[in-house]
Design a protein around this motif. Structure first.
Motif, PDB file in Angstrom:
ATOM      1  N   PHE A  40      34.053  32.779  49.218  1.00 28.96           N
ATOM      2  CA  PHE A  40      34.496  33.185  48.048  1.00 28.96           C
ATOM      3  C   PHE A  40      36.121  32.388  47.115  1.00 28.96           C
ATOM      4  O   PHE A  40      37.338  32.559  47.833  1.00 28.96           O
ATOM      5  N   GLU A  41      35.177  32.086  46.177  1.00 33.77           N
ATOM      6  CA  GLU A  41      36.118  31.337  45.524  1.00 33.77           C
ATOM      7  C   GLU A  41      37.517  31.699  44.475  1.00 33.77           C
ATOM      8  O   GLU A  41      38.378  31.097  44.010  1.00 33.77           O
ATOM      9  N   GLY A  42      37.525  32.935  44.256  1.00 37.39           N
ATOM     10  CA  GLY A  42      38.423  33.959  43.325  1.00 37.39           C
ATOM     11  C   GLY A  42      39.674  34.138  44.018  1.00 37.39           C
ATOM     12  O   GLY A  42      39.879  34.227  45.448  1.00 37.39           O
ATOM     13  N   ALA A  43      39.824  35.198  43.339  1.00 38.27           N
ATOM     14  CA  ALA A  43      40.807  36.657  44.398  1.00 38.27           C
ATOM     15  C   ALA A  43      41.166  37.634  43.548  1.00 38.27           C
ATOM     16  O   ALA A  43      40.316  37.907  42.981  1.00 38.27           O
ATOM     17  N   SER A  56      33.308  36.788  39.349  1.00 37.71           N
ATOM     18  CA  SER A  56      33.830  36.675  40.479  1.00 37.71           C
ATOM     19  C   SER A  56      33.922  37.892  41.116  1.00 37.71           C
ATOM     20  O   SER A  56      33.711  38.172  42.067  1.00 37.71           O
ATOM     21  N   GLU A  57      33.862  38.968  40.479  1.00 33.23           N
ATOM     22  CA  GLU A  57      34.122  40.560  40.869  1.00 33.23           C
ATOM     23  C   GLU A  57      32.684  40.578  41.801  1.00 33.23           C
ATOM     24  O   GLU A  57      32.121  41.412  42.716  1.00 33.23           O
ATOM     25  N   SER A  58      31.927  40.154  41.243  1.00 33.73           N
ATOM     26  CA  SER A  58      30.069  40.433  41.562  1.00 33.73           C
ATOM     27  C   SER A  58      29.564  39.772  42.832  1.00 33.73           C
ATOM     28  O   SER A  58      29.782  40.584  43.768  1.00 33.73           O
ATOM     29  N   THR A 142      34.589  51.392  36.323  1.00 30.78           N
ATOM     30  CA  THR A 142      33.812  51.812  37.419  1.00 30.78           C
ATOM     31  C   THR A 142      32.441  50.684  37.053  1.00 30.78           C
ATOM     32  O   THR A 142      31.806  50.971  37.966  1.00 30.78           O
ATOM     33  N   PHE A 143      33.295  49.710  37.356  1.00 31.70           N
ATOM     34  CA  PHE A 143      32.289  48.524  37.115  1.00 31.70           C
ATOM     35  C   PHE A 143      32.066  48.578  38.707  1.00 31.70           C
ATOM     36  O   PHE A 143      30.532  47.920  38.984  1.00 31.70           O
ATOM     37  N   ALA A 144      32.387  47.750  39.120  1.00 29.90           N
ATOM     38  CA  ALA A 144      32.742  47.450  41.051  1.00 29.90           C
ATOM     39  C   ALA A 144      30.975  48.119  41.965  1.00 29.90           C
ATOM     40  O   ALA A 144      31.010  48.373  42.346  1.00 29.90           O
TER      41      ALA A 144
END
Length: 370
Positions: A40-43, A56-58, A142-144
């Motif tokens: 996972f490259e994000g934060a 990144s969240e997806s 509420t996307f995630a």
């Protein structure tokens, strides 16, 4: 045969399913990478995303779902999201300011944004913030949750974190300011608590529409010695708002669990009259899950409580014994979900975490015969 969601719903209803449900509120990125074999490259930021970077969240939701499925967990947990198009304020030192005025710094090991300080230096600063607080109904919030539900399907229960108003205001202002204003500006603090309570009630309505199974109010009430502020303050300023959130959750058909680390024993008699369940039951702070089960087991769902300290420091044989004792003490009669006393943080030995799950499956079959 029960699917995993059915197993959880029975446990939440104080019934004995086929076996004790197992899950974790969170697994930190280094463990997820090891378990999935992917990077996972994000934060990310615990409890809420710090920007509307949906790619990144997806990716994080996908990895977490894959990880939880590989472990055979019964509950898939999600956080809330930042609003669409929202971006944090970047500061020269590399820190950022999130939607709530928290100054966050990035931990390179866990890949998490962690709170360090606050932008609110005066009561007037905080009053201005409260006059136009974040909107729970804004698109993207509420996307995630929705993506997690899509990936999790109907065979896993879906849990969502909301941020407890007390813990959130405590964190927004920093503990030093909170305690000082508790005596100098109590009405301002209560206004802050009420504002965040209203935010959560709006979120709970949205979660009910999505079809979530349970919500977890994240954020500590206690430390090792006991409650973080006087019990009187809890009764006067915190518990009324907590009750309103629980009532809002129940209107949406949601089960409401309260998480807190530390010695929660002095607060349990009050929590048992408000919430549906509690998580952590921190053994490192002297909380005996068997004693809690004996006194409140028909009123509180218990989630926990294999010590995260022991997951980091002890051997597999010790974890096997501790997990068996946890099941023996808390699982008979239902109303128990097996987990660590917090989460699988980076310092925990992954082999210990895995043996906890293995032991839970082996000895958590009903009827309990340990």
């Amino acid at each position: 045969m029960l699917n995993r969601r059915d197993r959880v719903l029975m446990a939440l209803n104080f019934e004995e399913p086929d076996m004790v449900p197992i899950s974790e509120f969170d697994i930190e990125i280094p463990h997820i990478e090891k378990l999935t074999g992917e990077r996972f490259e994000g934060a990310y930021s615990l409890q809420s995303q710090v920007s509307a970077d949906r790619k990144s969240e997806s990716r994080l939701v996908e990895l977490k779902t894959k990880c939880y499925r590989k472990l055979g967990f019964d509950i898939l947990f999600s956080d809330l999201s930042a609003p669409d198009e929202w971006k944090p304020t970047e500061r020269p030192d590399g820190s950022i300011v999130d939607e709530w005025g928290r100054v966050l710094i990035k931990d390179s090991i866990t890949k998490a944004w962690l709170p360090s300080r606050s932008i609110f230096e005066t009561p007037e600063d905080f009053e201005e913030f409260l006059s136009n607080p974040p909107d729970p109904y804004i698109p993207g919030r509420t996307f995630a949750v929705e993506y997690t539900k899509k990936l999790g399907g109907d065979d896993m229960a879906l849990g969502v974190f909301i941020r407890d108003p007390f813990a959130h205001v405590w964190e927004i202002l920093t503990p030093t300011t909170f305690v000082r204003w508790m005596y100098e500006r109590p009405e301002l603090l209560k206004r802050g608590l009420d504002t965040l309570t209203e935010f959560n009630i709006g979120i709970l309505k949205r979660l009910g529409e999505i079809g979530v199974d349970l919500v977890v109010s994240g954020g500590d009430y206690c430390e090792m010695k006991g409650p973080m502020v006087p019990v009187k303050f809890f009764k006067e300023a915190i518990f009324p708002g907590l009750r309103r959130q629980v009532e809002a959750a129940h209107k949406q058909g949601l089960t409401f669990l309260k998480h807190t680390d530390g010695n929660v024993t002095p607060l349990l008699e009050y929590l048992a009259d408000i919430v549906d369940g509690v998580h952590s039951l921190d053994p490192s702070a002297g909380v005996d899950i068997g004693a809690v089960k004996a006194r409140y087991g028909d009123r509180l769902v218990l989630m926990g409580n294999v010590s995260v300290d022991n997951l980091a420091l002890k051997d597999k044989k010790d974890i096997i014994q501790e997990t068996k004792e946890c099941i023996r003490s808390a699982s008979p009669g239902g109303g128990h979900i097996l987990s660590s006393s917090n989460s699988w943080y980076t310092g925990a030995k992954l082999e210990n975490c895995l043996v906890m799950v293995e032991t839970g499956r082996k000895f958590g079959k009903y009827p309990i015969r340990i």
